[in-house]
Write a protein that holds these residues in place. Structure first.
Motif, PDB file in Angstrom:
ATOM      1  N   ILE A  90      -6.688   1.108   6.539  1.00 34.38           N
ATOM      2  CA  ILE A  90      -7.251   0.166   5.568  1.00 34.38           C
ATOM      3  C   ILE A  90      -6.307   0.037   4.383  1.00 34.38           C
ATOM      4  O   ILE A  90      -5.786   1.035   3.878  1.00 34.38           O
ATOM      5  N   ALA A  91      -6.047  -1.204   3.970  1.00 32.06           N
ATOM      6  CA  ALA A  91      -5.138  -1.456   2.848  1.00 32.06           C
ATOM      7  C   ALA A  91      -5.456  -2.812   2.228  1.00 32.06           C
ATOM      8  O   ALA A  91      -5.995  -3.696   2.898  1.00 32.06           O
ATOM      9  N   SER A  92      -5.105  -2.948   0.969  1.00 33.83           N
ATOM     10  CA  SER A  92      -5.287  -4.237   0.296  1.00 33.83           C
ATOM     11  C   SER A  92      -3.976  -4.666  -0.357  1.00 33.83           C
ATOM     12  O   SER A  92      -3.049  -3.867  -0.508  1.00 33.83           O
ATOM     13  N   ASN A  93      -3.943  -5.921  -0.761  1.00 37.05           N
ATOM     14  CA  ASN A  93      -2.750  -6.428  -1.449  1.00 37.05           C
ATOM     15  C   ASN A  93      -2.811  -6.159  -2.949  1.00 37.05           C
ATOM     16  O   ASN A  93      -1.905  -6.530  -3.683  1.00 37.05           O
ATOM     17  N   GLY A  94      -3.896  -5.541  -3.426  1.00 37.91           N
ATOM     18  CA  GLY A  94      -4.018  -5.175  -4.827  1.00 37.91           C
ATOM     19  C   GLY A  94      -4.441  -6.304  -5.745  1.00 37.91           C
ATOM     20  O   GLY A  94      -4.612  -6.093  -6.945  1.00 37.91           O
ATOM     21  N   ARG A  95      -4.646  -7.492  -5.214  1.00 41.12           N
ATOM     22  CA  ARG A  95      -5.002  -8.631  -6.059  1.00 41.12           C
ATOM     23  C   ARG A  95      -6.492  -8.972  -6.031  1.00 41.12           C
ATOM     24  O   ARG A  95      -6.934  -9.831  -6.776  1.00 41.12           O
ATOM     25  N   GLN A  96      -7.246  -8.293  -5.163  1.00 41.71           N
ATOM     26  CA  GLN A  96      -8.670  -8.593  -5.020  1.00 41.71           C
ATOM     27  C   GLN A  96      -9.462  -7.297  -5.036  1.00 41.71           C
ATOM     28  O   GLN A  96      -9.190  -6.403  -4.237  1.00 41.71           O
TER      29      GLN A  96
ATOM     30  N   ALA B 161       0.830  -1.215   0.000  1.00 39.31           N
ATOM     31  CA  ALA B 161       0.000   0.000   0.000  1.00 39.31           C
ATOM     32  C   ALA B 161       0.861   1.260   0.000  1.00 39.31           C
ATOM     33  O   ALA B 161       0.549   2.228  -0.709  1.00 39.31           O
ATOM     34  N   ARG B 162       1.938   1.263   0.787  1.00 38.21           N
ATOM     35  CA  ARG B 162       2.840   2.438   0.793  1.00 38.21           C
ATOM     36  C   ARG B 162       3.419   2.667  -0.596  1.00 38.21           C
ATOM     37  O   ARG B 162       3.511   3.805  -1.067  1.00 38.21           O
ATOM     38  N   ASP B 163       3.808   1.585  -1.260  1.00 38.46           N
ATOM     39  CA  ASP B 163       4.370   1.695  -2.602  1.00 38.46           C
ATOM     40  C   ASP B 163       3.321   2.240  -3.577  1.00 38.46           C
ATOM     41  O   ASP B 163       3.625   3.124  -4.389  1.00 38.46           O
ATOM     42  N   GLN B 164       2.095   1.752  -3.483  1.00 36.28           N
ATOM     43  CA  GLN B 164       1.026   2.235  -4.352  1.00 36.28           C
ATOM     44  C   GLN B 164       0.722   3.710  -4.083  1.00 36.28           C
ATOM     45  O   GLN B 164       0.498   4.476  -5.017  1.00 36.28           O
ATOM     46  N   MET B 165       0.715   4.100  -2.816  1.00 33.14           N
ATOM     47  CA  MET B 165       0.483   5.509  -2.484  1.00 33.14           C
ATOM     48  C   MET B 165       1.574   6.384  -3.085  1.00 33.14           C
ATOM     49  O   MET B 165       1.291   7.438  -3.654  1.00 33.14           O
ATOM     50  N   ARG B 166       2.791   5.941  -2.936  1.00 33.50           N
ATOM     51  CA  ARG B 166       3.934   6.699  -3.470  1.00 33.50           C
ATOM     52  C   ARG B 166       3.791   6.856  -4.987  1.00 33.50           C
ATOM     53  O   ARG B 166       3.967   7.949  -5.519  1.00 33.50           O
ATOM     54  N   ARG B 167       3.437   5.774  -5.667  1.00 28.85           N
ATOM     55  CA  ARG B 167       3.294   5.796  -7.128  1.00 28.85           C
ATOM     56  C   ARG B 167       2.153   6.699  -7.593  1.00 28.85           C
ATOM     57  O   ARG B 167       2.189   7.217  -8.718  1.00 28.85           O
ATOM     58  N   SER B 168       1.144   6.867  -6.742  1.00 30.10           N
ATOM     59  CA  SER B 168      -0.019   7.671  -7.138  1.00 30.10           C
ATOM     60  C   SER B 168       0.059   9.113  -6.639  1.00 30.10           C
ATOM     61  O   SER B 168      -0.937   9.827  -6.669  1.00 30.10           O
ATOM     62  N   GLY B 169       1.236   9.535  -6.164  1.00 35.69           N
ATOM     63  CA  GLY B 169       1.406  10.926  -5.752  1.00 35.69           C
ATOM     64  C   GLY B 169       1.108  11.196  -4.292  1.00 35.69           C
ATOM     65  O   GLY B 169       0.896  12.346  -3.911  1.00 35.69           O
ATOM     66  N   ASN B 170       1.090  10.157  -3.475  1.00 33.35           N
ATOM     67  CA  ASN B 170       0.807  10.314  -2.047  1.00 33.35           C
ATOM     68  C   ASN B 170       1.930   9.659  -1.222  1.00 33.35           C
ATOM     69  O   ASN B 170       1.691   8.674  -0.521  1.00 33.35           O
ATOM     70  N   PRO B 171       3.141  10.202  -1.289  1.00 31.22           N
ATOM     71  CA  PRO B 171       4.259   9.574  -0.576  1.00 31.22           C
ATOM     72  C   PRO B 171       4.297   9.868   0.918  1.00 31.22           C
ATOM     73  O   PRO B 171       5.026   9.205   1.665  1.00 31.22           O
ATOM     74  N   ASP B 172       3.503  10.832   1.379  1.00 31.06           N
ATOM     75  CA  ASP B 172       3.641  11.291   2.758  1.00 31.06           C
ATOM     76  C   ASP B 172       2.688  10.651   3.761  1.00 31.06           C
ATOM     77  O   ASP B 172       2.972  10.640   4.952  1.00 31.06           O
TER      78      ASP B 172
END
Length: 170
Positions: free
Chosen positions: A98-104, A21-32
């Motif tokens: 709240i976070a997901s593994n991105g596969r579901q 989730a942290r990696d996805q946030m960073r990639r979408s412009g939400n690194p903080d």
């Protein structure tokens, strides 16, 4: 999907989901919002120990696909709200982390349905750069109420949804 309370044996999978989730946030412009290390293992362990950590599982795959914390009672960071106000001051439940593994698909809605079945008043917050979460919340009937500050004095957009008149939390 099914929801159950987290146990300490889930810790490594939960931490992997938060890393994703942290990696996805960073990639979408939400690194903080969660930086490089939040939520910490200690926070997750405390959530498990206090019984407020839940995992969402995919029974067919025997896999944890999501995680969240659901707390009832007063949330200290919600005591002060700026540029608005809460919809009411009735008892509420709070969704955090709240976070997901991105596969579901559907992890967010599964979490929301679970929490809304346990409290008639729900509060949640998110970072200003977490536009995906803002969209999910608003499309699920949550209303922006103002700005709160989390423990590191970082601002968050506060949301609330009132499902019915609250007498008590179950």
């Amino acid at each position: 999907m099914k929801i159950r309370k987290s146990v300490f044996d889930d810790l490594n999978e939960i931490l992997a989901i938060y890393a994703y989730a942290r990696d996805q946030m960073r990639r979408s412009g939400n690194p903080d919002q969660w930086g490089t290390d939040r939520p910490s293992a200690d926070v997750v362990k405390n959530d498990i120990q206090t019984g407020c950590s839940y995992v969402i599982t995919d029974p067919a795959a025997h896999d944890i696909v999501g995680v969240f914390a659901f707390l009832t009672g007063d949330e200290p960071t919600y005591q002060t709200i700026e540029n608005g106000s809460w919809l009411n001051h009735e008892p509420y439940g709070t969704i955090h982390r709240i976070a997901s593994n991105g596969r579901q698909k559907g992890v967010f809605h599964c979490c929301i349905q679970f929490c809304e079945s346990r409290a008639a008043n729900i509060r949640i917050d998110t970072h200003k750069n977490n536009t995906l979460m803002q969209h999910l919340l608003e499309s699920s009937g949550y209303q922006k109420c103002g700005i709160i500050y989390v423990s590191e004095n970082s601002p968050r957009i506060a949301y609330q949804k009132v499902l019915k008149h609250c007498q008590s939390l179950s």
